[in-house]
Design a protein around this motif. Structure first.
Motif, PDB file in Angstrom:
ATOM      1  N   PHE A   1       8.464  86.479  53.075  1.00 41.50           N
ATOM      2  CA  PHE A   1      10.245  86.749  52.593  1.00 41.50           C
ATOM      3  C   PHE A   1      10.008  87.679  53.552  1.00 41.50           C
ATOM      4  CE2 PHE A   1      13.724  87.586  50.863  1.00 41.50           C
ATOM      5  CZ  PHE A   1      14.890  86.662  51.314  1.00 41.50           C
TER       6      PHE A   1
ATOM      7  N   CYS B   1       1.395  86.257  42.100  1.00 41.22           N
ATOM      8  CA  CYS B   1       1.474  86.653  43.592  1.00 41.22           C
ATOM      9  C   CYS B   1       1.749  88.754  43.490  1.00 41.22           C
ATOM     10  CB  CYS B   1       2.752  86.547  44.263  1.00 41.22           C
ATOM     11  SG  CYS B   1       2.992  86.546  45.713  1.00 41.22           S
TER      12      CYS B   1
ATOM     13  N   CYS C   1      12.613  89.467  46.644  1.00 39.15           N
ATOM     14  CA  CYS C   1      11.616  87.866  46.654  1.00 39.15           C
ATOM     15  C   CYS C   1      13.030  87.769  45.734  1.00 39.15           C
ATOM     16  CB  CYS C   1      10.417  88.196  45.810  1.00 39.15           C
ATOM     17  SG  CYS C   1       9.843  86.825  44.599  1.00 39.15           S
TER      18      CYS C   1
ATOM     19  N   GLY D   1       3.332  82.596  51.277  1.00 41.02           N
ATOM     20  CA  GLY D   1       3.901  84.509  52.068  1.00 41.02           C
ATOM     21  C   GLY D   1       2.424  84.820  52.633  1.00 41.02           C
TER      22      GLY D   1
ATOM     23  N   GLY E   1       6.022  79.368  44.145  1.00 39.70           N
ATOM     24  CA  GLY E   1       5.049  80.035  43.247  1.00 39.70           C
ATOM     25  C   GLY E   1       5.757  81.229  42.995  1.00 39.70           C
ATOM     26  N   GLY E   2       5.364  82.856  42.934  1.00 37.27           N
ATOM     27  CA  GLY E   2       3.955  82.586  43.180  1.00 37.27           C
ATOM     28  C   GLY E   2       3.248  82.272  44.055  1.00 37.27           C
ATOM     29  N   GLU E   3       2.155  83.439  44.417  1.00 37.11           N
ATOM     30  CA  GLU E   3       1.324  82.837  46.260  1.00 37.11           C
ATOM     31  C   GLU E   3       0.608  81.831  45.099  1.00 37.11           C
ATOM     32  OE1 GLU E   3       1.967  83.174  49.276  1.00 37.11           O
ATOM     33  OE2 GLU E   3       0.268  81.727  49.107  1.00 37.11           O
TER      34      GLU E   3
ATOM     35  N   THR F   1       7.332  85.746  39.086  1.00 35.38           N
ATOM     36  CA  THR F   1       6.259  84.626  38.780  1.00 35.38           C
ATOM     37  C   THR F   1       4.690  84.978  39.696  1.00 35.38           C
ATOM     38  OG1 THR F   1       6.423  83.994  41.645  1.00 35.38           O
ATOM     39  CG2 THR F   1       7.017  82.890  39.675  1.00 35.38           C
ATOM     40  N   TRP F   2       5.042  87.131  39.440  1.00 38.84           N
ATOM     41  CA  TRP F   2       4.390  88.466  40.313  1.00 38.84           C
ATOM     42  C   TRP F   2       2.693  88.168  39.491  1.00 38.84           C
ATOM     43  CZ3 TRP F   2       7.392  92.474  42.397  1.00 38.84           C
ATOM     44  CH2 TRP F   2       8.116  92.110  43.751  1.00 38.84           C
TER      45      TRP F   2
ATOM     46  N   LEU G   1       2.094  90.139  47.193  1.00 42.51           N
ATOM     47  CA  LEU G   1       2.749  90.350  47.863  1.00 42.51           C
ATOM     48  C   LEU G   1       4.200  91.104  47.827  1.00 42.51           C
ATOM     49  CD1 LEU G   1       1.986  86.714  50.685  1.00 42.51           C
ATOM     50  CD2 LEU G   1       0.224  89.534  49.916  1.00 42.51           C
ATOM     51  N   HIS G   2       4.896  90.941  47.011  1.00 42.97           N
ATOM     52  CA  HIS G   2       6.234  91.925  46.310  1.00 42.97           C
ATOM     53  C   HIS G   2       6.793  91.682  47.758  1.00 42.97           C
ATOM     54  CE1 HIS G   2       3.514  93.138  42.766  1.00 42.97           C
ATOM     55  NE2 HIS G   2       3.567  91.988  43.049  1.00 42.97           N
ATOM     56  N   CYS G   3       7.248  90.920  48.680  1.00 46.92           N
ATOM     57  CA  CYS G   3       8.214  91.060  49.435  1.00 46.92           C
ATOM     58  C   CYS G   3       9.055  91.298  49.478  1.00 46.92           C
ATOM     59  CB  CYS G   3       8.349  89.476  49.639  1.00 46.92           C
ATOM     60  SG  CYS G   3       6.863  88.502  49.996  1.00 46.92           S
TER      61      CYS G   3
HETATM   62  S1  SF4 Z   1       9.121  85.829  48.078  1.00 45.19           S
HETATM   63 FE1  SF4 Z   1       6.707  84.532  47.374  1.00 45.19          FE
HETATM   64  S2  SF4 Z   1       5.036  85.166  48.970  1.00 45.19           S
HETATM   65 FE2  SF4 Z   1       7.187  86.458  48.672  1.00 45.19          FE
HETATM   66  S3  SF4 Z   1       6.873  88.095  46.412  1.00 45.19           S
HETATM   67 FE3  SF4 Z   1       8.041  86.400  46.137  1.00 45.19          FE
HETATM   68  S4  SF4 Z   1       6.208  84.976  45.170  1.00 45.19           S
HETATM   69 FE4  SF4 Z   1       5.453  85.939  46.745  1.00 45.19          FE
END
Ligand code: SF4
Length: 216
Positions: free
Chosen positions: A136, A30, A37, A111, A76-78, A42-43, A32-34
């Motif tokens: 997120f 993923c 998270c 995400g 995920g992950g994305e 899972t990144w 996006l690295h919110c």
């Molecule tokens: S919340 Fe979901 S979309 Fe956001 S960083 Fe985590 S795994 Fe990725």
């Protein structure tokens, strides 16, 4: 030839991310690295394990033959960062569920924004019943049993999706814990403060958590 997919894990039964008893499939990777998270494990796109989509669909079919399931949750992950694999997986699962005695729903997390999903991934959405989407966002406040934060949307895509996910949902905090290969997995949406509280409670018993997925 079947498309390759990189996954974090597959688990059954999952009872906290969707309706009934489910199979959960977590994609690896993923970007996006919110902030905030809880699934940082899972990144990394090259972590997890590689397999083929056909093997995943076969595994789902095998599990469901031994114990019928109500749905499959893809998280995920994305998942949408592996669009070819996700498209083949969604199509494969949609074909498989046709032969099931009970109704099986397909729910995915993402995400991405709702508009981005409809614009770029319509062929994937065509096989899903619902998708929980948007970043997120810690600042947005607590979500509920399906959503990590209040800004996220549950997009209902079919009648089955509307039946199962169009109703008011329970609160966050319905967590499922499983131990596999010496690792502890928590499945579900924690309430704010649940994970810190868990760490504090374990510390009083002499157990210190390390390598947790919700901290760098
Ligand atoms: S919340 Fe979901 S979309 Fe956001 S960083 Fe985590 S795994 Fe990725």
């Amino acid at each position: 030839m079947s498309v390759q997919v990189r996954l974090s894990r597959v688990h059954h039964p999952v009872t906290s991310l969707g309706w009934g008893s489910r199979i959960g499939i977590w994609f690896q990777g993923c970007s996006l690295h919110c902030p905030g998270c809880i699934s940082r494990d899972t990144w990394e796109h090259e972590a997890g394990f590689a397999t083929t989509v056909t093997a995943v669909v076969d595994h789902v079919a095998q599990v469901a033959t031994a114990e019928p399931v109500d749905g499959v949750t893809i998280s995920g992950g994305e998942p949408f960062e592996q669009p070819e694999a996700l498209a083949e997986l969604a199509a494969g699962l949609a074909g498989w569920r046709e032969g099931q005695a009970r109704e099986v729903d397909l729910l995915s997390y993402s995400g991405l924004r709702q508009g981005e999903l409809h614009q770029a991934h319509g062929r994937i959405l065509a096989h899903l019943d619902a998708v929980v989407c948007e970043r997120f966002e810690l600042k947005a406040g607590e979500g509920d049993a399906l959503r990590g934060s209040a800004n996220q949307n549950v997009v209902l895509l079919t009648e089955l999706g509307r039946q199962r996910y169009g109703q008011p949902r329970g609160p966050a905090g319905q967590l499922q814990v499983s131990v596999e290969d010496g690792r502890v997995w928590m499945i579900g949406i924690p309430r704010r403060g649940d994970l810190a509280g868990l760490e504090r409670a374990l510390r009083t018993t002499g157990v210190a958590l390390k390598d947790v997925s919700w901290r760098p």
